[in-house]
Design an enzyme around this catalytic site. Structure first.
Site, short mmCIF file in Angstrom:
data_model
loop_
_atom_site.label_atom_id
_atom_site.label_comp_id
_atom_site.label_asym_id
_atom_site.label_seq_id
_atom_site.Cartn_x
_atom_site.Cartn_y
_atom_site.Cartn_z
N ASP A 5 0.25 2.54 -13.61
CA ASP A 5 1.31 1.74 -12.99
C ASP A 5 2.66 2.02 -13.64
O ASP A 5 3.59 1.27 -13.47
CB ASP A 5 0.97 0.26 -13.18
CG ASP A 5 1.00 -0.49 -11.86
OD1 ASP A 5 1.17 0.17 -10.83
OD2 ASP A 5 0.88 -1.71 -11.89
N HIS A 109 6.90 -8.13 -9.23
CA HIS A 109 6.60 -8.02 -7.80
C HIS A 109 5.11 -7.72 -7.63
O HIS A 109 4.67 -6.59 -7.83
CB HIS A 109 7.49 -6.91 -7.20
CG HIS A 109 7.70 -7.01 -5.73
ND1 HIS A 109 8.89 -6.70 -5.12
CD2 HIS A 109 6.86 -7.38 -4.72
CE1 HIS A 109 8.78 -6.88 -3.80
NE2 HIS A 109 7.55 -7.28 -3.54
N VAL A 110 4.37 -8.75 -7.28
CA VAL A 110 2.91 -8.64 -7.23
C VAL A 110 2.46 -7.63 -6.17
O VAL A 110 3.13 -7.46 -5.14
CB VAL A 110 2.28 -10.05 -6.98
CG1 VAL A 110 2.59 -10.54 -5.57
CG2 VAL A 110 0.79 -10.04 -7.26
N HIS A 111 1.35 -6.94 -6.43
CA HIS A 111 0.85 -5.92 -5.51
C HIS A 111 -0.65 -5.76 -5.66
O HIS A 111 -1.19 -5.94 -6.75
CB HIS A 111 1.56 -4.58 -5.76
CG HIS A 111 1.64 -4.18 -7.20
ND1 HIS A 111 2.50 -4.80 -8.11
CD2 HIS A 111 0.94 -3.27 -7.91
CE1 HIS A 111 2.34 -4.25 -9.29
NE2 HIS A 111 1.39 -3.32 -9.20
N ILE A 112 -1.30 -5.43 -4.55
CA ILE A 112 -2.75 -5.21 -4.53
C ILE A 112 -3.02 -3.71 -4.53
O ILE A 112 -2.50 -2.99 -3.67
CB ILE A 112 -3.40 -5.84 -3.28
CG1 ILE A 112 -3.11 -7.34 -3.21
CG2 ILE A 112 -4.91 -5.56 -3.26
CD1 ILE A 112 -3.61 -8.00 -1.92
#
Ligand SMILES: [Zn+2]
Length: 152
Positions: A5, A109-112
């Site tokens: 990431d 910023h949340v993400h899957i």
């Protein structure tokens, strides 16, 4: 599993920056929904490593409204459908890293993550350490995934 990431030292939020640009192999957005979108991971764990991201800049799931969360889950399912068609994976890792302690690379910023998997790929990857050798370029992955979303 460990999701790669790390992003370049970019001004502002990498996801807000990407969603402000026109969709192309540069911003890597493959599909836009109403409240969330699908983007290729610039540092993929395997070819076809996608992420589902809300347009709202929020660090976690609880700060999103339920309509956005529902669309994110629908898009996650569509990602697995599209990836099955394009890459014939034998499995998937689907996950969210929330907070630094959990290994989130983009904290605000949340993400899957949706990572297609094949039997034996972990051994192959770990043998190569941090240098990931992928069988195709990001541009090729982008074109294939974007076309598959358009046809889905
Ligand atoms: Zn953002």
């Amino acid at each position: 599993m460990k999701y790669i990431d790390n992003h370049d030292k970019e001004e502002g939020c990498v996801f807000c920056n990407a969603q402000a640009k026109a969709d192309s192999a540069e911003n890597l957005i493959a599909f836009r929904g109403e409240r969330a979108y699908v983007i290729l991971n610039r540092f993929p764990y395997t070819s076809g490593h996608l992420m589902v991201i809300p347009f709202t800049h929020a660090p976690n799931l609880e700060e999103l409204d339920s309509v956005t969360r529902a669309e994110m889950m629908e898009l996650t399912a569509r990602c697995t459908t599209v990836l099955r068609g394009v890459y014939k994976p034998q499995g998937f890792n689907v996950g969210v890293n929330i907070g630094k302690a959990a290994g989130a690379g983009v904290l605000g910023h949340v993400h899957i993550h949706i990572v297609p998997r094949w039997t034996g790929d972990t051994n192959f990857m770990s043998a190569l350490g941090e240098t990931r050798v992928l069988p195709e370029s990001l541009e090729d992955t982008y074109r294939r995934v974007r076309e598959a979303f358009a046809a889905d």
